[in-house]
Enzyme design. Structure first.
Site, mmCIF file in Angstrom:
data_model
loop_
_atom_site.group_PDB
_atom_site.id
_atom_site.type_symbol
_atom_site.label_atom_id
_atom_site.label_comp_id
_atom_site.label_asym_id
_atom_site.label_seq_id
_atom_site.Cartn_x
_atom_site.Cartn_y
_atom_site.Cartn_z
ATOM 1 N N GLU A 114 -11.092 -3.500 -20.886
ATOM 2 C CA GLU A 114 -11.135 -4.961 -20.825
ATOM 3 C C GLU A 114 -9.800 -5.621 -21.212
ATOM 4 O O GLU A 114 -9.608 -6.808 -20.990
ATOM 5 C CB GLU A 114 -12.305 -5.514 -21.650
ATOM 6 C CG GLU A 114 -12.352 -5.180 -23.112
ATOM 7 C CD GLU A 114 -12.637 -3.705 -23.424
ATOM 8 O OE1 GLU A 114 -13.047 -2.951 -22.511
ATOM 9 O OE2 GLU A 114 -12.410 -3.304 -24.578
ATOM 10 N N HIS A 168 0.721 1.282 -13.148
ATOM 11 C CA HIS A 168 1.518 0.130 -13.579
ATOM 12 C C HIS A 168 2.997 0.529 -13.575
ATOM 13 O O HIS A 168 3.347 1.616 -14.065
ATOM 14 C CB HIS A 168 1.089 -0.327 -14.984
ATOM 15 C CG HIS A 168 1.852 -1.528 -15.433
ATOM 16 N ND1 HIS A 168 1.575 -2.796 -14.963
ATOM 17 C CD2 HIS A 168 2.928 -1.653 -16.249
ATOM 18 C CE1 HIS A 168 2.435 -3.643 -15.494
ATOM 19 N NE2 HIS A 168 3.260 -2.981 -16.282
ATOM 20 N N ASN A 218 -5.529 2.758 -13.040
ATOM 21 C CA ASN A 218 -4.550 1.811 -12.498
ATOM 22 C C ASN A 218 -3.153 2.397 -12.628
ATOM 23 O O ASN A 218 -2.864 3.119 -13.583
ATOM 24 C CB ASN A 218 -4.628 0.506 -13.314
ATOM 25 C CG ASN A 218 -3.595 -0.521 -12.879
ATOM 26 O OD1 ASN A 218 -3.455 -0.818 -11.684
ATOM 27 N ND2 ASN A 218 -2.860 -1.070 -13.834
ATOM 28 N N ASP A 261 -3.937 -3.713 -18.803
ATOM 29 C CA ASP A 261 -2.998 -2.599 -19.020
ATOM 30 C C ASP A 261 -3.169 -1.951 -20.397
ATOM 31 O O ASP A 261 -2.237 -1.317 -20.912
ATOM 32 C CB ASP A 261 -1.537 -3.047 -18.825
ATOM 33 C CG ASP A 261 -1.276 -3.530 -17.406
ATOM 34 O OD1 ASP A 261 -1.836 -2.948 -16.468
ATOM 35 O OD2 ASP A 261 -0.504 -4.494 -17.244
ATOM 36 N N MET A 278 -3.772 -6.726 -7.233
ATOM 37 C CA MET A 278 -3.176 -7.797 -8.033
ATOM 38 C C MET A 278 -4.202 -8.775 -8.600
ATOM 39 O O MET A 278 -3.904 -9.957 -8.775
ATOM 40 C CB MET A 278 -2.136 -8.553 -7.189
ATOM 41 C CG MET A 278 -0.997 -7.673 -6.727
ATOM 42 S SD MET A 278 -0.141 -6.869 -8.101
ATOM 43 C CE MET A 278 1.158 -6.010 -7.218
ATOM 44 N N GLY A 324 0.785 -1.234 0.000
ATOM 45 C CA GLY A 324 0.000 0.000 0.000
ATOM 46 C C GLY A 324 0.819 1.288 0.000
ATOM 47 O O GLY A 324 0.337 2.320 0.473
HETATM 48 C C1 GAR Z 1 3.444 -1.106 -7.358
HETATM 49 O O1 GAR Z 1 4.720 -1.055 -7.914
HETATM 50 C C2 GAR Z 1 2.389 -1.126 -8.447
HETATM 51 O O2 GAR Z 1 2.700 -0.306 -9.542
HETATM 52 C C3 GAR Z 1 2.417 -2.564 -8.843
HETATM 53 O O3 GAR Z 1 2.555 -3.269 -7.631
HETATM 54 C C4 GAR Z 1 3.209 -2.453 -6.666
HETATM 55 C C5 GAR Z 1 2.311 -2.329 -5.455
HETATM 56 O O4 GAR Z 1 2.932 -1.622 -4.424
HETATM 57 N N1 GAR Z 1 1.243 -2.915 -9.573
HETATM 58 C C6 GAR Z 1 1.243 -3.807 -10.563
HETATM 59 O O5 GAR Z 1 2.216 -4.434 -10.891
HETATM 60 C C7 GAR Z 1 -0.101 -3.995 -11.241
HETATM 61 N N2 GAR Z 1 0.061 -4.573 -12.543
HETATM 62 P P1 GAR Z 1 2.121 -0.950 -3.243
HETATM 63 O O6 GAR Z 1 1.157 -1.983 -2.683
HETATM 64 O O7 GAR Z 1 3.212 -0.595 -2.245
HETATM 65 O O8 GAR Z 1 1.416 0.271 -3.779
#
Ligand code: GAR
Length: 207
Positions: free
Chosen positions: A153, A115, A113, A156, A96, A17
């Site tokens: 849909e 990424h 979102n 990414d 996720m 988070g």
């Molecule tokens: C972040 O780097 C986010 O961009 C990535 O997971 C991490 C979560 O960190 N998200 C993805 O890979 C989604 N495809 P966080 O829980 O500390 O924010």
């Protein structure tokens, strides 16, 4: 056009988070003024993001993917809680789980979102968390970064809202690169994008 000049925001999380924290900090610093985080939903019961929400006094709830019998039940439970909070904007911040087209269609141009790469590189199904950075290092790119985009849909594949590039250094490990991209890109552009989209929603502007 929204009623009270403020978009009601739900943040969906699954892990640490830190992006949620960046949003909370931006809100406290009055950098997000056209939106308010009113709800945090975690797909995992042990996500540290839940502690961050509680500390900030934001309502939070768990809709466990593991315990849901099916994707349909999982999504129906999330939709129910979003509706009960009258949510205008859904922010996926380290969430996720893939959401179905049926779910996304309920919030057209209202799900965004973050990424951790420069889309269209290192994105789509299977690219999440450290895997993204490992793939970037394996390929040998010299620049990576982060992208905030609308969710459609295609995983990414939605319209890009903001991107920020970050240098890849010779001795980077996936962990080191992840941290640099979070600090220099994700935690910067995610709050900016949330304010940008909230402002547009409040003013009834086309997104
Ligand atoms: C972040 O780097 C986010 O961009 C990535 O997971 C991490 C979560 O960190 N998200 C993805 O890979 C989604 N495809 P966080 O829980 O500390 O924010």
């Amino acid at each position: 056009m929204l009623d009270f000049g403020c978009a009601r925001i739900a943040v969906l999380v699954s892990g640490g988070g830190t992006n949620l924290q960046a949003l909370i900090d931006a809100q406290n610093a009055n950098k997000i003024v056209h939106g308010k985080i009113v709800l945090v939903v975690s797909s995992k019961a042990d996500a540290f993001a839940l502690e961050r929400a509680k500390k900030a006094g934001i309502d939070c709830t768990v809709v466990s993917r593991k315990e849901a019998n099916s994707q349909e039940t999982f999504e129906a439970d999330i939709l129910k809680v979003l509706a009960s909070y009258d949510i205008d904007l859904v922010v996926l911040a380290g969430f996720m789980c893939i959401l179905s087209a049926a779910f996304i269609q309920k919030y057209p141009n209202r799900i965004i979102n973050v990424h951790p790469s420069l889309i269209p590189s290192f994105c789509g199904e299977g690219f999440y968390g450290l895997r993204v950075h490992k793939a970037a290092l394996d390929y040998g790119v010299k620049v990576s970064g982060a992208t905030v985009h609308f969710v459609n849909e295609i995983p990414d594949g939605g319209k890009i809202i903001m991107q920020k590039a970050v240098e890849v250094l010779p001795d980077d490990t996936p962990e080191v690169l992840q941290k640099r991209i979070m600090e220099q890109a994700e935690w910067v552009i995610l709050p900016q994008a949330v304010e940008y989209v909230s402002n547009a929603l409040v003013k009834g502007e086309q997104l």
